[in-house]
Motif scaffolding. Structure first.
Motif, mmCIF file in Angstrom:
data_model
loop_
_atom_site.group_PDB
_atom_site.id
_atom_site.type_symbol
_atom_site.label_atom_id
_atom_site.label_comp_id
_atom_site.label_asym_id
_atom_site.label_seq_id
_atom_site.Cartn_x
_atom_site.Cartn_y
_atom_site.Cartn_z
ATOM 1 N N ASN A 85 44.796 39.220 35.274
ATOM 2 C CA ASN A 85 45.649 38.543 36.249
ATOM 3 C C ASN A 85 47.121 38.909 36.074
ATOM 4 O O ASN A 85 47.853 39.025 37.057
ATOM 5 N N ILE A 97 38.999 44.287 42.798
ATOM 6 C CA ILE A 97 38.417 44.468 41.474
ATOM 7 C C ILE A 97 37.050 45.122 41.665
ATOM 8 O O ILE A 97 36.227 44.643 42.450
ATOM 9 N N PHE A 111 39.285 36.113 38.593
ATOM 10 C CA PHE A 111 40.420 36.906 39.051
ATOM 11 C C PHE A 111 41.193 36.142 40.115
ATOM 12 O O PHE A 111 40.608 35.523 41.005
#
Length: 203
Positions: free
Chosen positions: A70, A87, A97
């Motif tokens: 993050n 991602i 995330f």
């Protein structure tokens, strides 16, 4: 003249770049040309001067067992505020995330990846609408913390507990706490199978 879409692939695995480029070639867009560039780590990507439309990022870098996805995403957003960030990682379903446009597990089928690619390209460049793509396997998410995942990666790299503690800036007791908490979440067992599962998920 076709519009150019610039896609950065930040992944230490060169096969990701090969696979995505192949998929892009197999699914040509009559209105867009997709231009890929690969980066082996987040640091080399951040030095890039180009403006990117899409960033595909795998936070599992074998060069460092510490995981800070993050924080990395916020660094990407700082220099690429208009890019869509996805991602694409085995860690999808195991880590949480924030601030991304989509999460795709590398273990999903080729058909799912093809669908993801079509959705991704239909949303690029960014419009006024906000979309989110999430394609993961059917496993129950474990949602490890960064510290828990980093500890598991440390053990999977054959580091000693004291070495992991030194890198994390904590004491040995806290390392054991993170390890036990991660094991509970993963419903893993002690012994060789535990370490095999760590390598499969996080290495």
């Amino acid at each position: 003249m076709k519009e150019k879409i610039y896609v950065a692939v930040v992944d230490s695995c060169e096969f990701t770049m090969i696979g995505l480029r192949y998929l892009g070639d197999r699914e040509p867009d009559e209105h867009r040309d997709i231009v890929f560039q690969g980066f082996s780590n987040i640091e080399s990507f951040l030095l890039s001067k180009r403006t990117w439309d899409v960033v595909i990022y795998d936070p599992l870098n074998p060069g460092n067992f510490m995981i800070t996805p993050n924080e990395d995403i916020l660094r990407i957003k700082e220099i690429q505020p208009d890019a869509r960030i996805y991602i694409y990682s085995l860690s999808a379903g195991f880590l949480k995330f924030k601030h991304v446009d989509g999460v795709i597990n590398k273990r999903v089928s080729l058909g799912d990846i093809k669908a993801m690619w079509q959705i991704l390209m239909s949303q690029t460049p960014k419009s006024l609408n906000n979309y989110n793509v999430s394609i993961t396997t059917q496993q129950r998410p474990a949602r490890l913390s960064n510290e828990e995942a980093s500890v598991l990666r440390g053990y999977s790299s054959n580091l000693k507990t004291k070495q992991i503690a030194r890198q994390l800036g904590c004491n040995v007791r806290l390392v054991y706490f993170y390890k036990n908490s991660a094991m509970y979440k993963l419903k893993a067992v002690r012994g060789p199978s535990f370490y095999e599962s760590i390598r499969w998920i996080l290495n």
